[in-house]
Design an enzyme around this catalytic site. Sequence first.
Site, PDB file in Angstrom:
ATOM      1  N   SER A 130      -9.257   2.407  12.125  1.00 11.55           N
ATOM      2  CA  SER A 130      -7.949   2.857  12.594  1.00 11.55           C
ATOM      3  C   SER A 130      -7.934   2.978  14.097  1.00 11.55           C
ATOM      4  O   SER A 130      -8.970   3.016  14.756  1.00 11.55           O
ATOM      5  CB  SER A 130      -7.616   4.210  11.963  1.00 11.55           C
ATOM      6  OG  SER A 130      -7.718   4.125  10.564  1.00 11.55           O
ATOM      7  N   SER A 131      -6.734   3.088  14.654  1.00  8.10           N
ATOM      8  CA  SER A 131      -6.570   3.210  16.095  1.00  8.10           C
ATOM      9  C   SER A 131      -6.640   4.685  16.509  1.00  8.10           C
ATOM     10  O   SER A 131      -6.686   5.583  15.662  1.00  8.10           O
ATOM     11  CB  SER A 131      -5.217   2.630  16.509  1.00  8.10           C
ATOM     12  OG  SER A 131      -4.185   3.528  16.145  1.00  8.10           O
TER      13      SER A 131
ATOM     14  N   ARG B 246       4.834   1.824  19.558  1.00 13.15           N
ATOM     15  CA  ARG B 246       5.340   1.136  18.362  1.00 13.15           C
ATOM     16  C   ARG B 246       6.704   1.719  18.022  1.00 13.15           C
ATOM     17  O   ARG B 246       6.887   2.333  16.971  1.00 13.15           O
ATOM     18  CB  ARG B 246       4.397   1.357  17.171  1.00 13.15           C
ATOM     19  CG  ARG B 246       2.948   1.068  17.452  1.00 13.15           C
ATOM     20  CD  ARG B 246       2.083   1.479  16.265  1.00 13.15           C
ATOM     21  NE  ARG B 246       0.667   1.363  16.552  1.00 13.15           N
ATOM     22  CZ  ARG B 246      -0.299   1.853  15.791  1.00 13.15           C
ATOM     23  NH1 ARG B 246      -0.001   2.513  14.675  1.00 13.15           N
ATOM     24  NH2 ARG B 246      -1.557   1.690  16.126  1.00 13.15           N
TER      25      ARG B 246
ATOM     26  N   HIS C  38       0.048   0.432   7.428  1.00 17.12           N
ATOM     27  CA  HIS C  38       0.380   1.825   7.113  1.00 17.12           C
ATOM     28  C   HIS C  38       1.285   2.452   8.165  1.00 17.12           C
ATOM     29  O   HIS C  38       1.038   2.351   9.352  1.00 17.12           O
ATOM     30  CB  HIS C  38      -0.878   2.680   6.917  1.00 17.12           C
ATOM     31  CG  HIS C  38      -1.768   2.112   5.847  1.00 17.12           C
ATOM     32  ND1 HIS C  38      -3.083   2.462   5.717  1.00 17.12           N
ATOM     33  CD2 HIS C  38      -1.515   1.208   4.869  1.00 17.12           C
ATOM     34  CE1 HIS C  38      -3.598   1.791   4.694  1.00 17.12           C
ATOM     35  NE2 HIS C  38      -2.666   1.022   4.172  1.00 17.12           N
TER      36      HIS C  38
ATOM     37  N   ASP D 162       1.755   5.630   8.668  1.00 18.77           N
ATOM     38  CA  ASP D 162       1.510   7.042   8.971  1.00 18.77           C
ATOM     39  C   ASP D 162       0.724   7.334  10.239  1.00 18.77           C
ATOM     40  O   ASP D 162       0.305   8.473  10.463  1.00 18.77           O
ATOM     41  CB  ASP D 162       0.949   7.781   7.744  1.00 18.77           C
ATOM     42  CG  ASP D 162      -0.333   7.188   7.188  1.00 18.77           C
ATOM     43  OD1 ASP D 162      -0.795   6.151   7.698  1.00 18.77           O
ATOM     44  OD2 ASP D 162      -0.874   7.781   6.235  1.00 18.77           O
TER      45      ASP D 162
ATOM     46  N   CYS E  88      -3.746  10.436   5.718  1.00 16.86           N
ATOM     47  CA  CYS E  88      -4.429   9.409   4.913  1.00 16.86           C
ATOM     48  C   CYS E  88      -5.315  10.011   3.832  1.00 16.86           C
ATOM     49  O   CYS E  88      -5.382   9.492   2.718  1.00 16.86           O
ATOM     50  CB  CYS E  88      -5.340   8.562   5.785  1.00 16.86           C
ATOM     51  SG  CYS E  88      -4.552   7.794   7.179  1.00 16.86           S
TER      52      CYS E  88
ATOM     53  N   ASP F 222       0.876  -1.166   0.000  1.00 18.95           N
ATOM     54  CA  ASP F 222       0.000   0.000   0.000  1.00 18.95           C
ATOM     55  C   ASP F 222       0.919   1.223   0.000  1.00 18.95           C
ATOM     56  O   ASP F 222       1.978   1.210   0.653  1.00 18.95           O
ATOM     57  CB  ASP F 222      -0.868   0.041   1.266  1.00 18.95           C
ATOM     58  CG  ASP F 222      -2.155  -0.776   1.147  1.00 18.95           C
ATOM     59  OD1 ASP F 222      -2.268  -1.601   0.225  1.00 18.95           O
ATOM     60  OD2 ASP F 222      -3.042  -0.584   2.014  1.00 18.95           O
TER      61      ASP F 222
HETATM   62  O1  DAV Z   1      -2.959   3.073  13.916  1.00 19.87           O
HETATM   63  O2  DAV Z   1      -4.745   2.254  13.038  1.00 19.87           O
HETATM   64  C1  DAV Z   1      -3.869   3.790  10.719  1.00 19.87           C
HETATM   65  C2  DAV Z   1      -3.192   4.131   9.436  1.00 19.87           C
HETATM   66  C3  DAV Z   1      -4.135   4.658   8.452  1.00 19.87           C
HETATM   67  N1  DAV Z   1      -3.498   4.983   7.202  1.00 19.87           N
HETATM   68  C4  DAV Z   1      -3.618   2.722  12.933  1.00 19.87           C
HETATM   69  C5  DAV Z   1      -3.022   2.907  11.562  1.00 19.87           C
END
Ligand code: DAV
Length: 368
Positions: free
Chosen positions: A297-298, A263, A244, A246, A350, A195
């Site tokens: 996403s988190s 992380r 991802h 980012d 994003c 990606d």
């Molecule tokens: O932390 O859920 C989200 C990344 C979205 N591009 C996360 C990663």
Amino acid sequence: MGTIVESWTEWDPLRHVIVGRATDCHIPPNEPALEAKVPEDSDMRGQHGKRPQEMIDKGNELLDNFAAMLEGRGIIVDRPTPTDFSLPVTTPDFHTDSQFGCMPPRDVLLTVGKEILEATMSYRCRWFEYLCYRPLMQRYFDEDPGFRHEAAPKPRLTDADYHDNYLSEKIGVEQRLKWAAEKHFVTTEEEPLFDAADVLRFGKDLVVQHGFTTNLKGIEWLKRHFPDHRVHTVNFPGDPYPIHIDATFTPLRPGLILNNPQRRLPDDQRGLFERNGWEIVDAAQPAHNQPPALCYSSVWLSMNVLALDDKTVCVEASEVYQADQLDKLGFEVVPVDLRDAYAFGGGLHCCTADVRREGGLQDYFPKQ
Ligand code: DAV
């Protein structure tokens, strides 16, 4: 003046950008890549179909406001053309009943210099997402004689692309963290997968996350595709759902990177940054304990910021701790209301993709 496509970093002065749309966004039916990614306690488990229209309208309102703010600062903004995401994707190799959306162009489009590369993607529901950007790519091709429009080989995405032992909703976070540390991710090495949002651009160097959405063959493909760049593989063992880069590793200006404190980049992968005098600092805590409803996403979208230049950063308006940290680091912080659009595919980084940033190709890591 016509379009010029050129961008080498995440922080040079932004002049032209694509901002996604929430229109027609669907929760896709289950498939192997999603089974592994949707958190085990997520409200999205067992649901699929078009998202509620009032949430889509709200998401679009926020994305439109963000686009208008960027235009107010003199930045050219283009928008994708959504296709009908209720349509299935059927190839000789797989079938899935619906698609996803076009809110996060960053996942699909990788701008490196004068090239925009369409990523392979690794979700079946995202196989045709590049079509939403083709009207723009065609226009850039017509307007900019230097623009290189490229597409990575479309993957087959058969069951051989996914590890069986990830196909359960009852793995548990401990087991996931163990697998992440062992670099055992849902995607196999059957064929190159990546990606675009797993790649960060630092001039001559590209830093790529190995995880759920990008495999080692995908990184090898990028190395061969960009022979004049140095491509570095990183991974972040503390992330049970590693997709991802980012919301994990965020370069802000030459010499400074925010890293998600849950992380951290492993010590043995820090040499490149340390040898060249780059500082890696822990990002501030997110302001929220939970992501919004029906969000993949988190909470770490807090650090999914968009740099307008090396002194100015857009931060989601409710992320007060992140904004405060950036202020103390000397940035002008531009608050942007976007949280109610997170569910459609992510945060400020994003939902954008670079078309042009000022500045040429530079070497930020002369000591390799
Ligand atoms: O932390 O859920 C989200 C990344 C979205 N591009 C996360 C990663």
